[in-house]
Design an enzyme around this catalytic site. Structure first.
Site, PDB file in Angstrom:
ATOM      1  N   SER A   8       0.871  -1.183   0.000  1.00 55.83           N
ATOM      2  CA  SER A   8       0.000   0.000   0.000  1.00 55.83           C
ATOM      3  C   SER A   8       0.902   1.225   0.000  1.00 55.83           C
ATOM      4  O   SER A   8       2.041   1.171   0.477  1.00 55.83           O
ATOM      5  CB  SER A   8      -0.949  -0.017   1.201  1.00 55.83           C
ATOM      6  OG  SER A   8      -0.248  -0.239   2.396  1.00 55.83           O
ATOM      7  N   GLU A  10       1.209   5.448   0.676  1.00 55.80           N
ATOM      8  CA  GLU A  10       0.611   6.597   1.369  1.00 55.80           C
ATOM      9  C   GLU A  10       0.998   7.916   0.705  1.00 55.80           C
ATOM     10  O   GLU A  10       2.153   8.121   0.346  1.00 55.80           O
ATOM     11  CB  GLU A  10       1.088   6.582   2.832  1.00 55.80           C
ATOM     12  CG  GLU A  10       0.533   7.730   3.651  1.00 55.80           C
ATOM     13  CD  GLU A  10       0.886   7.590   5.130  1.00 55.80           C
ATOM     14  OE1 GLU A  10       0.701   6.489   5.707  1.00 55.80           O
ATOM     15  OE2 GLU A  10       1.347   8.587   5.705  1.00 55.80           O
ATOM     16  N   ASP A 101      -2.439  14.062  16.250  1.00 51.80           N
ATOM     17  CA  ASP A 101      -1.821  14.997  17.193  1.00 51.80           C
ATOM     18  C   ASP A 101      -2.332  16.375  16.839  1.00 51.80           C
ATOM     19  O   ASP A 101      -2.224  16.799  15.695  1.00 51.80           O
ATOM     20  CB  ASP A 101      -0.294  14.980  17.051  1.00 51.80           C
ATOM     21  CG  ASP A 101       0.268  13.639  17.470  1.00 51.80           C
ATOM     22  OD1 ASP A 101      -0.109  13.160  18.543  1.00 51.80           O
ATOM     23  OD2 ASP A 101       1.058  13.078  16.692  1.00 51.80           O
ATOM     24  N   PHE A 208      11.812  14.813  11.764  1.00 52.73           N
ATOM     25  CA  PHE A 208      10.540  14.118  11.890  1.00 52.73           C
ATOM     26  C   PHE A 208      10.672  12.912  12.826  1.00 52.73           C
ATOM     27  O   PHE A 208       9.786  12.639  13.639  1.00 52.73           O
ATOM     28  CB  PHE A 208      10.046  13.699  10.495  1.00 52.73           C
ATOM     29  CG  PHE A 208       8.652  13.157  10.520  1.00 52.73           C
ATOM     30  CD1 PHE A 208       7.614  13.934  11.035  1.00 52.73           C
ATOM     31  CD2 PHE A 208       8.372  11.887  10.068  1.00 52.73           C
ATOM     32  CE1 PHE A 208       6.317  13.436  11.084  1.00 52.73           C
ATOM     33  CE2 PHE A 208       7.087  11.383  10.126  1.00 52.73           C
ATOM     34  CZ  PHE A 208       6.056  12.163  10.633  1.00 52.73           C
ATOM     35  N   HIS A 258       3.809  -1.053   3.803  1.00 57.59           N
ATOM     36  CA  HIS A 258       3.079   0.194   3.551  1.00 57.59           C
ATOM     37  C   HIS A 258       4.131   1.279   3.369  1.00 57.59           C
ATOM     38  O   HIS A 258       4.895   1.564   4.304  1.00 57.59           O
ATOM     39  CB  HIS A 258       2.181   0.514   4.753  1.00 57.59           C
ATOM     40  CG  HIS A 258       1.464   1.826   4.642  1.00 57.59           C
ATOM     41  ND1 HIS A 258       0.284   1.986   3.940  1.00 57.59           N
ATOM     42  CD2 HIS A 258       1.743   3.058   5.152  1.00 57.59           C
ATOM     43  CE1 HIS A 258      -0.128   3.239   4.028  1.00 57.59           C
ATOM     44  NE2 HIS A 258       0.744   3.918   4.754  1.00 57.59           N
TER      45      HIS A 258
HETATM   46  P1  FAD Z   1      -3.930   6.050  20.074  1.00 56.69           P
HETATM   47  O1  FAD Z   1      -4.033   4.640  19.640  1.00 56.69           O
HETATM   48  O2  FAD Z   1      -5.131   6.678  20.696  1.00 56.69           O
HETATM   49  O3  FAD Z   1      -2.679   6.146  21.073  1.00 56.69           O
HETATM   50  C1  FAD Z   1      -2.197   7.412  21.506  1.00 56.69           C
HETATM   51  C2  FAD Z   1      -1.449   7.257  22.831  1.00 56.69           C
HETATM   52  O4  FAD Z   1      -2.378   6.998  23.876  1.00 56.69           O
HETATM   53  C3  FAD Z   1      -0.454   6.096  22.883  1.00 56.69           C
HETATM   54  O5  FAD Z   1       0.611   6.505  23.695  1.00 56.69           O
HETATM   55  C4  FAD Z   1      -1.230   4.958  23.538  1.00 56.69           C
HETATM   56  O6  FAD Z   1      -0.369   4.090  24.252  1.00 56.69           O
HETATM   57  C5  FAD Z   1      -2.128   5.736  24.496  1.00 56.69           C
HETATM   58  N1  FAD Z   1      -3.457   5.119  24.625  1.00 56.69           N
HETATM   59  C6  FAD Z   1      -4.189   4.517  23.649  1.00 56.69           C
HETATM   60  N2  FAD Z   1      -5.369   4.101  24.128  1.00 56.69           N
HETATM   61  C7  FAD Z   1      -5.392   4.439  25.444  1.00 56.69           C
HETATM   62  C8  FAD Z   1      -6.346   4.301  26.476  1.00 56.69           C
HETATM   63  N3  FAD Z   1      -7.533   3.684  26.251  1.00 56.69           N
HETATM   64  N4  FAD Z   1      -6.034   4.786  27.713  1.00 56.69           N
HETATM   65  C9  FAD Z   1      -4.846   5.403  27.965  1.00 56.69           C
HETATM   66  N5  FAD Z   1      -3.900   5.565  27.002  1.00 56.69           N
HETATM   67  C10 FAD Z   1      -4.167   5.102  25.755  1.00 56.69           C
HETATM   68  N6  FAD Z   1      -1.483  11.665  12.320  1.00 56.69           N
HETATM   69  C11 FAD Z   1      -2.287  12.563  11.694  1.00 56.69           C
HETATM   70  O7  FAD Z   1      -2.620  13.614  12.269  1.00 56.69           O
HETATM   71  N7  FAD Z   1      -2.728  12.343  10.411  1.00 56.69           N
HETATM   72  C12 FAD Z   1      -2.454  11.217   9.738  1.00 56.69           C
HETATM   73  O8  FAD Z   1      -2.890  11.053   8.594  1.00 56.69           O
HETATM   74  C13 FAD Z   1      -1.635  10.231  10.368  1.00 56.69           C
HETATM   75  N8  FAD Z   1      -1.337   9.062   9.758  1.00 56.69           N
HETATM   76  C14 FAD Z   1      -0.623   8.093  10.441  1.00 56.69           C
HETATM   77  C15 FAD Z   1      -0.408   6.857   9.816  1.00 56.69           C
HETATM   78  C16 FAD Z   1       0.294   5.859  10.478  1.00 56.69           C
HETATM   79  C17 FAD Z   1       0.485   4.517   9.811  1.00 56.69           C
HETATM   80  C18 FAD Z   1       0.839   6.106  11.770  1.00 56.69           C
HETATM   81  C19 FAD Z   1       1.641   5.048  12.464  1.00 56.69           C
HETATM   82  C20 FAD Z   1       0.643   7.332  12.383  1.00 56.69           C
HETATM   83  C21 FAD Z   1      -0.111   8.335  11.735  1.00 56.69           C
HETATM   84  N9  FAD Z   1      -0.373   9.571  12.321  1.00 56.69           N
HETATM   85  C22 FAD Z   1      -1.160  10.501  11.684  1.00 56.69           C
HETATM   86  C23 FAD Z   1       0.213   9.903  13.625  1.00 56.69           C
HETATM   87  C24 FAD Z   1      -0.714   9.553  14.798  1.00 56.69           C
HETATM   88  O9  FAD Z   1      -1.920  10.279  14.688  1.00 56.69           O
HETATM   89  C25 FAD Z   1       0.008   9.912  16.086  1.00 56.69           C
HETATM   90  O10 FAD Z   1       1.067   9.009  16.289  1.00 56.69           O
HETATM   91  C26 FAD Z   1      -0.846  10.048  17.334  1.00 56.69           C
HETATM   92  O11 FAD Z   1      -0.027  10.585  18.359  1.00 56.69           O
HETATM   93  C27 FAD Z   1      -1.396   8.738  17.871  1.00 56.69           C
HETATM   94  O12 FAD Z   1      -2.392   8.255  17.096  1.00 56.69           O
HETATM   95  P2  FAD Z   1      -2.982   6.776  17.390  1.00 56.69           P
HETATM   96  O13 FAD Z   1      -4.105   6.594  16.479  1.00 56.69           O
HETATM   97  O14 FAD Z   1      -1.913   5.774  17.413  1.00 56.69           O
HETATM   98  O15 FAD Z   1      -3.517   7.019  18.899  1.00 56.69           O
END
Ligand code: FAD
Length: 282
Positions: A8, A10, A101, A208, A258
């Site tokens: 895939s 991106e 974020d 980054f 990916h």
């Molecule tokens: P989560 O899964 O919610 O995790 C965030 C943090 O909270 C982690 O430290 C986790 O350990 C902790 N956590 C999770 N669940 C809980 C809970 N229930 N209770 C307490 N703590 C918890 N960012 C963008 O803005 N736009 C994008 O398009 C984008 N694309 C991405 C694509 C990929 C493949 C990756 C790996 C990252 C991408 N990001 C993007 C970055 C991502 O949004 C950030 O890394 C963000 O800080 C975390 O997102 P997440 O979905 O992993 O969050």
């Protein structure tokens, strides 16, 4: 290597007409490599909402399999639901579901806090229409207190209904293998696809990487510093290094790759071809 390796690619949303024309060209060039889908990133807080949506709906109507990233940031649930409905109406059936974020200084009123809640929200309102990808962090998310917490929260995303995960990029294959072992021990059975970052520019990569928690090993940092202003040699070194990393991952069971293409055909296409994964090459 298995025959059915998933690829895939991106993209980030192009901001100008010229950028968009270039992106369409890159999409067509990479289509020769038969990716399962193209994903398009999304700025948490909605900064790229219109651009991401436009590219996704144009590519979907042109017959390409696409997956919008949806990082809810501070968006409220009505905005999120509306956006997902529009994607569904545009024929999209895959979403990369993320927390995101928030850019500093931006507030938000989201009722969602973590990505597992977005996954559960999509399942609740859209059933199984979407294949849901989530993010995983072999070198651990920067905010996670412990390794095992982060894996537990990843498991929470799968328990909420995610189908597969894509990782943050990394340069040490052992980080992925150890992470996969720990995921298996935690009962995660869904596929986790390594995110592959081609090396294009050392300064940008270093900046980054420090913000997203991806480690550049000392040996690699030193090797890249060596190329200083010689971008041609740096890219050639990067293609060899990332091709080797990708081969190691696939040889040891990664289900696919990916690519963070940075909206460029190369180096992604060259790396895929080095891996012998170009369908045109037989
Ligand atoms: P989560 O899964 O919610 O995790 C965030 C943090 O909270 C982690 O430290 C986790 O350990 C902790 N956590 C999770 N669940 C809980 C809970 N229930 N209770 C307490 N703590 C918890 N960012 C963008 O803005 N736009 C994008 O398009 C984008 N694309 C991405 C694509 C990929 C493949 C990756 C790996 C990252 C991408 N990001 C993007 C970055 C991502 O949004 C950030 O890394 C963000 O800080 C975390 O997102 P997440 O979905 O992993 O969050």
């Amino acid at each position: 290597m298995s025959e059915d390796i998933r690829l895939s690619f991106e993209f980030f949303p192009a901001k100008t007409d010229v950028g968009r024309q270039k992106l369409d060209k890159v999409r067509d060039e990479l289509a020769l490599l038969k990716p399962e889908f193209y994903s398009v990133t999304y700025g948490a807080g909605g900064s790229t909402r219109d651009n991401t949506k436009k590219i996704i709906s144009d590519y979907s109507s042109a017959g390409f399999a696409v997956a919008p990233h949806l990082s809810f940031g501070g968006d409220d649930i009505d905005t999120i639901k509306q956006l997902i409905s529009e994607y569904k109406a545009a024929g999209v059936n895959r979403i990369v579901a993320l927390r995101g974020d928030m850019p500093s200084g931006m507030g938000g009123s989201s009722q969602l806090v973590y990505a597992n809640e977005l996954v559960a929200f999509i399942r609740e309102h859209f059933g199984n229409h979407f294949h849901l990808e989530v993010a995983a962090y072999p070198e651990i998310h920067p905010e996670a207190k412990t390794f095992s917490d982060d894996i537990r929260y990843l498991k929470g995303k799968f328990d909420a209904g995610a189908n597969s995960a894509i990782t943050q990029y990394f340069f040490n294959p052992d980080a992925y293998f150890y992470f996969m072992e720990q995921c298996q021990k935690a009962g995660i059975t869904q596929p986790i696809y390594p995110g592959i970052m081609p090396i294009l520019n050392y300064q940008n990569l270093a900046r980054f990487s420090s913000s997203c928690g991806a480690e550049i090993p000392r040996w690699l940092r030193k090797a890249l510093e060596n190329y200083a202003d010689d971008e041609v040699s740096l890219r050639a070194f990067g293609v060899d290094m990332i091709s080797e990393l990708s081969a190691t991952l696939l040889d040891n069971g990664a289900p696919g790759l990916h690519f963070y293409t940075m909206n460029q055909t190369d180096p992604t296409a060259t790396i895929v071809r080095n891996l012998g994964l170009d369908p045109a090459a037989g």
